[in-house]
Design a protein around this motif. Structure first.
Motif, PDB file in Angstrom:
ATOM      1  N   TYR A   1      20.704   3.709  -4.151  1.00 14.59           N
ATOM      2  CA  TYR A   1      19.266   3.848  -3.926  1.00 14.59           C
ATOM      3  C   TYR A   1      18.535   2.503  -4.036  1.00 14.59           C
ATOM      4  O   TYR A   1      17.332   2.436  -3.799  1.00 14.59           O
ATOM      5  N   LEU A   2      19.278   1.465  -4.403  1.00  8.53           N
ATOM      6  CA  LEU A   2      18.677   0.140  -4.549  1.00  8.53           C
ATOM      7  C   LEU A   2      19.046  -0.785  -3.397  1.00  8.53           C
ATOM      8  O   LEU A   2      19.006  -2.008  -3.535  1.00  8.53           O
TER       9      LEU A   2
ATOM     10  N   ASP B   1       9.630  -1.105  -5.540  1.00  8.07           N
ATOM     11  CA  ASP B   1       8.473  -1.726  -6.182  1.00  8.07           C
ATOM     12  C   ASP B   1       8.404  -1.414  -7.672  1.00  8.07           C
ATOM     13  O   ASP B   1       8.047  -2.285  -8.473  1.00  8.07           O
ATOM     14  N   PHE B   2       8.729  -0.173  -8.021  1.00  9.85           N
ATOM     15  CA  PHE B   2       8.645   0.232  -9.430  1.00  9.85           C
ATOM     16  C   PHE B   2       9.822   1.152  -9.742  1.00  9.85           C
ATOM     17  O   PHE B   2      10.020   2.162  -9.070  1.00  9.85           O
ATOM     18  N   LEU B   3      10.578   0.792 -10.762  1.00 10.45           N
ATOM     19  CA  LEU B   3      11.705   1.607 -11.212  1.00 10.45           C
ATOM     20  C   LEU B   3      11.445   2.045 -12.642  1.00 10.45           C
ATOM     21  O   LEU B   3      11.253   1.214 -13.532  1.00 10.45           O
TER      22      LEU B   3
ATOM     23  N   LYS C   1      16.386  -6.537  -6.437  1.00 13.01           N
ATOM     24  CA  LYS C   1      15.648  -5.723  -5.476  1.00 13.01           C
ATOM     25  C   LYS C   1      14.629  -4.812  -6.157  1.00 13.01           C
ATOM     26  O   LYS C   1      14.098  -3.898  -5.541  1.00 13.01           O
ATOM     27  N   VAL C   2      14.374  -5.059  -7.444  1.00 17.57           N
ATOM     28  CA  VAL C   2      13.397  -4.280  -8.198  1.00 17.57           C
ATOM     29  C   VAL C   2      12.252  -5.204  -8.603  1.00 17.57           C
ATOM     30  O   VAL C   2      12.480  -6.265  -9.203  1.00 17.57           O
ATOM     31  N   GLY C   3      11.031  -4.798  -8.286  1.00 19.01           N
ATOM     32  CA  GLY C   3       9.876  -5.624  -8.608  1.00 19.01           C
ATOM     33  C   GLY C   3       9.442  -5.479 -10.053  1.00 19.01           C
ATOM     34  O   GLY C   3       9.273  -6.464 -10.775  1.00 19.01           O
ATOM     35  N   ILE C   4       9.232  -4.244 -10.489  1.00 20.44           N
ATOM     36  CA  ILE C   4       8.798  -3.936 -11.849  1.00 20.44           C
ATOM     37  C   ILE C   4       9.695  -2.839 -12.403  1.00 20.44           C
ATOM     38  O   ILE C   4      10.053  -1.899 -11.692  1.00 20.44           O
ATOM     39  N   LEU C   5      10.042  -2.974 -13.669  1.00 22.14           N
ATOM     40  CA  LEU C   5      10.963  -2.020 -14.291  1.00 22.14           C
ATOM     41  C   LEU C   5      10.413  -1.548 -15.626  1.00 22.14           C
ATOM     42  O   LEU C   5      10.018  -2.355 -16.470  1.00 22.14           O
TER      43      LEU C   5
ATOM     44  N   LYS D   1       0.809  -1.218   0.000  1.00 20.71           N
ATOM     45  CA  LYS D   1       0.000   0.000   0.000  1.00 20.71           C
ATOM     46  C   LYS D   1       0.845   1.272   0.000  1.00 20.71           C
ATOM     47  O   LYS D   1       0.333   2.361  -0.265  1.00 20.71           O
ATOM     48  N   ALA D   2       2.125   1.126   0.312  1.00 21.36           N
ATOM     49  CA  ALA D   2       3.038   2.273   0.290  1.00 21.36           C
ATOM     50  C   ALA D   2       4.289   1.886  -0.500  1.00 21.36           C
ATOM     51  O   ALA D   2       5.389   1.803   0.048  1.00 21.36           O
ATOM     52  N   PRO D   3       4.132   1.649  -1.798  1.00 20.22           N
ATOM     53  CA  PRO D   3       5.271   1.194  -2.601  1.00 20.22           C
ATOM     54  C   PRO D   3       6.340   2.269  -2.748  1.00 20.22           C
ATOM     55  O   PRO D   3       6.048   3.464  -2.743  1.00 20.22           O
ATOM     56  N   LEU D   4       7.575   1.809  -2.884  1.00 20.05           N
ATOM     57  CA  LEU D   4       8.687   2.709  -3.176  1.00 20.05           C
ATOM     58  C   LEU D   4       8.850   2.770  -4.688  1.00 20.05           C
ATOM     59  O   LEU D   4       9.022   1.743  -5.348  1.00 20.05           O
ATOM     60  N   ILE D   5       8.788   3.975  -5.227  1.00 20.66           N
ATOM     61  CA  ILE D   5       8.910   4.204  -6.664  1.00 20.66           C
ATOM     62  C   ILE D   5      10.101   5.112  -6.914  1.00 20.66           C
ATOM     63  O   ILE D   5      10.235   6.166  -6.277  1.00 20.66           O
TER      64      ILE D   5
END
Length: 279
Positions: free
Chosen positions: A180-181, A186-188, A209-213, A82-86
């Motif tokens: 920064y990684l 969650d999203f890069l 460590k990246v979910g979606i790119l 609910k609080a993704p890191l972008i």
């Protein structure tokens, strides 16, 4: 120009205001202004988006971004967090940040924009929405910390140029993305006008460590194409990918490649949107 043509179509249609334009919080006077001044290129003018007064660079680029980001929702993604890191590399005037915050209001966003003038506009636009947890950093993401030559174009195409001796170049701060990684992202998003392959090669060991790119690939005229390297990095990191044309650089590739003046995207002969996700 594919987005601007579609936007113009929506503006001219009778149902446009009800279905598309009103959804963006554009008032009827603003709607009329779009119809009558769609090719207006005045710099640093203002407009209304979701009921907020924001600044834009020029009308055409702004509306192309509106179509891509808010109508086509090219960055739309799902997460149980609910609080993704972008992390947004190449935030431009901040429209992507506004979209991400609408999608996930509690998201934490770190945004990089190299051009100092555009970064200022980006901060201004974000402030109009009173968003929390959005950090706009005026720096170019790169493989090292330092300073590099950057050629701005007061639009979407400003880019790092190494040791450029162009009279238009300025010196901008660079920050290495790797630190920064250290925690899960969650999203890069990476849209940095040709520097994306070098950047990905530098961070490849941390892509777990990246979910979606999302990355926009740019092939520069006269330079070796490196799409194979980019895709290898994604595959080795465990991603699957989907590729779409980001911009029609050549209408007739077998004819246009001989004459760079025929390239609709200027210095790039290929631009692709690459969506990388976990199977």
């Amino acid at each position: 120009m594919k987005y601007i043509k579609r936007f113009y179509f929506y503006l001219k249609e009778k149902y446009a205001y009800r279905t598309y334009i009103k959804k963006l919080g554009i008032t009827f006077p603003e709607y009329s202004k779009y119809v009558n001044n769609i090719w207006d290129k005045d710099d640093n003018n203002t407009t209304v988006l979701f009921g907020k007064n924001i600044r834009r660079i020029n009308n055409i680029c702004y509306m192309e971004c509106v179509m891509e980001i808010f109508i086509d929702e090219v960055y739309r993604f799902e997460t149980s967090n609910k609080a993704p890191l972008i992390i947004d590399c190449g935030a431009n005037i901040g429209l992507s940040l506004i979209y991400f915050k609408q999608l996930y209001p509690n998201s934490q966003i770190i945004a990089f924009e190299a051009d100092p003038n555009i970064a200022e506009i980006c901060r201004y636009n974000v402030e109009q929405f009173n968003f929390k947890d959005v950090d706009v950093i005026n720096a170019a993401v790169w493989t090292t910390d330092g300073y590099m030559s950057f050629i701005p174009n007061d639009s979407l195409g400003g880019k790092l140029e190494g040791d450029s001796d162009s009279s238009k170049s300025i010196s901008v701060k660079t920050l290495r993305l790797l630190p920064y990684l250290e925690k899960f992202v969650d999203f890069l998003k990476i849209d940095i006008e040709g520097a994306e392959v070098d950047l990905l090669l530098d961070i490849k060991d941390s892509l777990d460590k990246v979910g979606i790119l999302f990355v926009e690939y740019h092939s520069s005229v006269g330079e070796p194409q490196r799409l194979d390297l980019l895709l290898r990095v994604l595959t080795d990191a465990g991603f699957r990918y989907y590729i779409k044309e980001a911009y029609p650089a050549m209408s007739h590739p077998f004819l246009n490649y001989k004459n760079k003046n025929k390239f609709t995207s200027g210095t790039f002969d290929l631009q692709l949107n690459i969506f990388a996700y976990r199977a």
